[in-house]
Design a protein around this motif. Structure first.
Motif, short mmCIF file in Angstrom:
data_model
loop_
_atom_site.label_atom_id
_atom_site.label_comp_id
_atom_site.label_asym_id
_atom_site.label_seq_id
_atom_site.Cartn_x
_atom_site.Cartn_y
_atom_site.Cartn_z
N ARG A 72 -0.38 8.94 4.21
CA ARG A 72 0.01 9.29 2.84
C ARG A 72 0.55 10.73 2.76
NH1 ARG A 72 -2.29 4.92 0.16
NH2 ARG A 72 -2.03 5.69 -1.96
N GLY A 73 0.60 11.40 3.92
CA GLY A 73 1.14 12.76 3.96
C GLY A 73 2.35 12.82 4.89
N ARG A 77 9.16 2.25 0.10
CA ARG A 77 8.12 3.27 0.18
C ARG A 77 8.72 4.62 -0.20
NH1 ARG A 77 5.07 1.53 5.76
NH2 ARG A 77 4.79 -0.62 5.17
N PRO A 78 7.90 5.52 -0.72
CA PRO A 78 8.42 6.86 -1.04
C PRO A 78 9.04 7.51 0.19
CG PRO A 78 6.24 6.56 -1.99
CD PRO A 78 6.50 5.35 -1.14
N LYS A 79 10.10 8.27 -0.03
CA LYS A 79 10.84 8.88 1.08
C LYS A 79 9.94 9.82 1.88
CE LYS A 79 15.36 8.47 -1.11
NZ LYS A 79 14.90 7.49 -2.08
N GLY A 80 10.15 9.84 3.19
CA GLY A 80 9.39 10.75 4.05
C GLY A 80 8.13 10.13 4.64
N ARG A 81 7.74 8.92 4.15
CA ARG A 81 6.55 8.27 4.72
C ARG A 81 6.89 7.68 6.09
NH1 ARG A 81 2.75 6.45 0.53
NH2 ARG A 81 2.27 8.40 -0.51
N LYS A 82 6.08 8.02 7.10
CA LYS A 82 6.32 7.49 8.45
C LYS A 82 5.48 6.23 8.65
CE LYS A 82 7.08 12.09 10.35
NZ LYS A 82 6.52 13.20 11.14
N VAL A 112 0.85 -1.18 0.00
CA VAL A 112 0.00 0.00 0.00
C VAL A 112 0.89 1.25 0.00
CG1 VAL A 112 -1.68 1.27 1.38
CG2 VAL A 112 -1.80 -1.21 1.27
N GLY A 113 0.64 2.17 -0.93
CA GLY A 113 1.39 3.42 -0.94
C GLY A 113 2.81 3.32 -1.49
N ALA A 114 3.13 2.23 -2.19
CA ALA A 114 4.50 2.07 -2.72
C ALA A 114 4.72 2.81 -4.04
CB ALA A 114 4.83 0.58 -2.89
N GLY A 115 3.65 3.37 -4.62
CA GLY A 115 3.80 4.17 -5.83
C GLY A 115 3.64 3.40 -7.12
N LYS A 116 2.65 2.49 -7.16
CA LYS A 116 2.42 1.69 -8.38
C LYS A 116 1.83 2.54 -9.51
CE LYS A 116 -0.13 -1.15 -6.07
NZ LYS A 116 0.19 -0.61 -4.74
N THR A 117 0.94 3.50 -9.13
CA THR A 117 0.25 4.29 -10.16
C THR A 117 1.24 5.09 -11.00
OG1 THR A 117 -1.58 4.45 -8.61
CG2 THR A 117 -1.67 5.89 -10.51
N VAL A 118 2.26 5.64 -10.37
CA VAL A 118 3.26 6.43 -11.11
C VAL A 118 4.02 5.54 -12.09
CG1 VAL A 118 5.35 7.81 -10.88
CG2 VAL A 118 3.48 8.12 -9.28
N MET A 137 -1.55 -7.26 12.85
CA MET A 137 -1.64 -5.85 12.45
C MET A 137 -0.82 -4.94 13.36
SD MET A 137 -3.47 -5.23 9.72
CE MET A 137 -4.05 -3.56 9.91
N THR A 138 -0.82 -5.24 14.66
CA THR A 138 -0.07 -4.37 15.59
C THR A 138 1.42 -4.71 15.58
OG1 THR A 138 -0.71 -5.86 17.40
CG2 THR A 138 -2.02 -3.86 17.12
N ASP A 139 1.77 -5.92 15.14
CA ASP A 139 3.19 -6.33 15.09
C ASP A 139 3.94 -5.67 13.94
OD1 ASP A 139 2.97 -7.95 17.24
OD2 ASP A 139 2.99 -9.85 16.16
N THR A 140 3.27 -5.49 12.77
CA THR A 140 4.00 -5.05 11.58
C THR A 140 3.10 -4.24 10.65
OG1 THR A 140 5.29 -5.77 9.65
CG2 THR A 140 3.50 -7.20 10.33
N ASP A 141 3.71 -3.33 9.86
CA ASP A 141 2.93 -2.69 8.79
C ASP A 141 3.54 -3.01 7.43
OD1 ASP A 141 5.20 -1.14 8.82
OD2 ASP A 141 4.14 0.78 8.64
N ASP A 142 4.32 -4.09 7.38
CA ASP A 142 4.90 -4.57 6.12
C ASP A 142 3.88 -5.48 5.43
OD1 ASP A 142 6.16 -6.06 4.13
OD2 ASP A 142 8.05 -6.21 5.20
N GLY A 143 3.40 -5.05 4.27
CA GLY A 143 2.36 -5.80 3.56
C GLY A 143 2.75 -7.22 3.21
N PHE A 144 4.05 -7.45 2.94
CA PHE A 144 4.50 -8.79 2.58
C PHE A 144 4.42 -9.72 3.80
CE2 PHE A 144 6.14 -6.15 -0.73
CZ PHE A 144 6.02 -6.93 -1.87
N GLU A 145 4.78 -9.19 4.97
CA GLU A 145 4.68 -9.98 6.20
C GLU A 145 3.22 -10.23 6.55
OE1 GLU A 145 5.49 -12.07 9.70
OE2 GLU A 145 6.66 -11.73 7.88
N ILE A 146 2.37 -9.20 6.35
CA ILE A 146 0.93 -9.34 6.60
C ILE A 146 0.36 -10.45 5.73
CG2 ILE A 146 -1.30 -8.20 6.18
CD1 ILE A 146 -0.16 -7.10 8.68
N SER A 147 0.76 -10.48 4.47
CA SER A 147 0.27 -11.51 3.55
C SER A 147 0.71 -12.90 3.97
CB SER A 147 0.76 -11.23 2.13
OG SER A 147 0.13 -10.10 1.62
N ARG A 148 1.95 -12.99 4.46
CA ARG A 148 2.46 -14.29 4.92
C ARG A 148 1.61 -14.79 6.09
NH1 ARG A 148 5.34 -16.80 8.44
NH2 ARG A 148 5.66 -14.98 9.76
#
Length: 681
Positions: free
Chosen positions: A570-571, A435-440, A286-292, A595-606
């Motif tokens: 996203r800001g 992820r795009p730079k500056g994303r917390k 999520v938010g990795a910049g696929k649309t660009v 969900m509380t352990d990680t916000d890495d989508g690949f780990e979430i999918s695993r």
């Protein structure tokens, strides 16, 4: 005769009724029965007490040391007896086995299998045998199968034994000797026999290794054979990509590309230059910049004299993409159109006429893009976003609106690369990890329903800082079946609880104009809180939204929760996700922890795969995902990659398609109907 053509009634002891009962388990032929594998083994090998840990299942042998005592309660019984094992006294307990009382005579040898209680030196007996009468199980590994109805473990074991005895000599070898030798695999007949009748653990593991490889290799062979005969054919559009023009476009973007985005763009542009049809999966968190990344591909197709199409699952997302692409392409004179089901008839006619005449360069839309009266002058690139939302037929109809256009498929449900290779095996896979730079990172908390006052306080605090909040709930209106918060009620409650804030409402039953107005107000900052169902799950981008609250979060799947969380953060400001969940929901709590352990989508999918299993995770019907009999895609990924490489190398050689050595594999492909008709999608 092929074993999958031999009816079950040919087996001794199987009549029409028994065959019907086996059919309910998915067993229709002798071949099915022989390949009906156990999912675990019960270990009846005798062990010493010193080796056993508390709570383990064990098999021990000893001598009965005391007369049994019987206790009865509420129609049930408990039988207790002392047994001498290795000079130690063990208490053995049987539940509801009153008939054994007369057989438990002092001095008689007995074998016990059950759960061991270390502290009390106590075994709860699941199974017992007397060596002076029978030793059918003692010292063995007994297979355990999925059974049901009148088919018991004893029945299925006996029938499989009988099938192996009667028909075992007919088990064919499928794999060529080059693969058996390369991977030190035992012959097929031996492997199947050992899986059902292992002498020891090592034998069972070797047998399983052989059959797991075969299962994954045959699946990959289908995909690679399709790839060899359909995908890499020289019938695609060649896009003469001008690198200087691409650099100029990228330099005009309002942000810097990540290294990951640059790499993926290079992969896509390389494919577009080739004479074969690009069929590439772009997956990213999520938010990795696929649309660009997709925008660069669309720019390249327009500059090469063609048109591009972007199909997305919702009108909200289509409108958002049309706006953002319009801004990116405006300085370059590229025209972007929007086609959704809610357009007026006149506007729709204008769009379709412009498209057919080539006045429109890029068309963004929902499944309205695949309607019969939509014609492109020259479709060069098809991009589908969140491809799992569209059926196989929908995606292929869009592809057929051009003369073999290149295809880019995007998903924000990232899966481990190995699994992507499996599920989308006829595609090349590109992955955005950065992820795009500056994303917390988004801070995520799980709370109970009784903490709602604190949640409302958090909403007010974010609003005072000038930020906005999403509040998601699973249903639009009250349902008798599900006791869940609904959007309409929740909107009323929040309006009363937060009278000084503006609360918006968004759900699937609103008209397109109402949805657009609601989202526009939220995006413009006129609404403090947006109460919504999951229509905002995919792609909605409001940089000022910093708080995502999900009501009844235990009702949502893990990947869906992660998608919803991705609507904030996203800001530039720190963002939060609050999951309001029922602490009694066992699976729900497992998901909350992930969900509380990680916000890495690949780990979430695993984690999601572990909880749900691959079939449900991928949507078996849509993705072509098989339910493997033995292979486990989480644990056997190294075997999967090896099988894929082997299948790709084999199908690329001319001799595979002509030599009698590979006749069995070609027959297998013909039976699976992979070399004729519609290609895999």
């Amino acid at each position: 005769m092929h074993l999958f053509q031999v009816p079950l009634t040919k087996l001794q002891g199987v009549g029409p009724q028994k065959a019907e009962e086996l059919h309910a388990l998915g067993i229709s032929t002798v071949g099915d029965l022989i390949e009906y594998y156990p999912f675990r083994y019960e270990d009846y090998r005798i062990r010493e007490l010193s080796e056993v840990k508390d709570g383990e299942r064990i098999t021990i042998q000893g001598t009965i040391a005391s007369l049994p005592s019987m206790q009865r309660y509420g129609g049930k019984s408990r039988l207790i007896c002392r047994v001498t094992v290795e000079s130690a006294l063990v208490t053995a307990v049987w539940f509801n086995r009153a008939f054994l009382k007369d057989q438990l005579t002092v001095g008689r040898e007995i074998t016990l299998t059950g759960k061991w209680d270390q502290r009390r030196r106590h075994i709860t007996v699941a199974d017992s045998e007397f060596p002076d009468r029978s030793t059918a199980k003692t010292g063995t590994l007994q297979p355990v199968y999925s059974v049901g109805g009148n088919i018991t473990q004893a029945t299925i074991r006996k029938l499989i034994d009988r099938a192996l005895t009667q028909y075992g000599s007919l088990i064919p070898e499928i794999l060529p000797s080059e693969l058996l030798e390369r991977h030190s695999l035992i012959p097929r007949k031996e492997a199947i026999t050992r899986i059902h009748r292992p002498e020891n653990t090592n034998e069972g593991q070797e047998a399983r290794r052989r059959m797991v490889y075969e299962e994954l290799f045959l699946f990959q062979l289908k995909l690679q054979a399709y790839r060899a005969t359909h995908v890499k054919q020289a019938d695609g559009l060649v896009h003469p990509v001008n690198n200087e023009e691409i650099r100029r476009f990228v330099s005009q973007l309002p942000f810097l590309l990540t290294d990951s985005q640059k790499q993926v763009i290079n992969e896509i542009l390389h494919d577009m230059k080739q004479p074969y049809v690009m069929n590439r999966l772009l997956q990213g968190d999520v938010g990795a910049g696929k649309t660009v990344v997709a925008a660069v591909g669309l720019y390249a197709t327009v500059r090469a004299g063609h048109q591009g199409a972007l199909m997305v699952p919702t009108e909200i997302l289509a409108e958002q993409h049309a706006r953002s692409l319009g801004k990116l392409f405006e300085p370059f004179g590229i025209q972007v159109g929007l086609l959704t089901g809610s357009l007026t008839e006149r506007k729709r006619r204008d769009i379709l006429a412009s498209l057919q005449m080539g006045l429109l360069d890029i068309l963004v839309g929902t499944h309205a893009l695949i309607q019969e009266d939509v014609f492109f002058r020259s479709l060069g690139l098809v991009v589908t976003d969140e491809q799992h939302r569209f059926g196989v037929n929908q995606r292929s109809i869009l592809r057929r609106k051009g003369m073999n256009p290149d295809v880019l498929t995007m998903t924000a449900t990232p899966i481990p690369r190995t699994l992507a290779i499996t599920v989308f095996g006829d595609m090349d896979v590109s992955t955005l990890r950065e992820r795009p730079k500056g994303r917390k990172p988004i801070k995520t908390y799980s709370v109970k329903h009784d903490m709602m006052d604190r949640v409302l306080g958090f909403i007010r605090k974010e609003a005072e800082l000038g930020r906005q909040s999403f509040f998601i709930c699973p249903l639009i209106e009250e349902s008798e079946k599900l006791d869940v918060q609904n959007a309409i009620d929740l909107h009323m409650q929040l309006t009363q609880a937060l009278p000084d804030l503006t609360i918006g409402l968004l759900h699937g039953r609103m008209t397109a104009a109402e949805k657009e107005a609601t989202m526009a107000a939220f995006a413009a900052g006129e609404t403090h809180v947006l109460v919504s169902t999951t229509v905002i799950e995919v792609g909605v981008d409001v940089p000022n939204a910093t708080l995502m609250i999900i009501m009844d979060a235990d009702r949502f799947g893990l990947s869906q929760l992660h998608q919803l969380r991705g609507r904030v953060g996203r800001g530039e400001h720190q963002s939060y996700c609050i999951l309001i969940a029922d602490p009694k929901s066992e699976n729900g709590q497992e998901r909350m922890k992930a969900m509380t352990d990680t916000d890495d989508g690949f780990e979430i999918s695993r984690r999601d795969l572990e909880i749900r299993g691959p079939g449900e995770f991928f949507g078996t019907k849509q993705s072509g995902m098989p339910e493997f009999r033995l292979a486990n895609l989480l644990n056997d990924f190294e075997v999967l990659e090896q099988a894929r490489d082997d299948a790709a190398a084999m199908t690329s050689r001319e001799e595979f398609w002509s030599s009698p050595i590979y006749g069995g594999l070609r027959d297998h492909l013909a039976r699976e109907a992979q070399l004729i008709g519609e290609p895999l999608d």
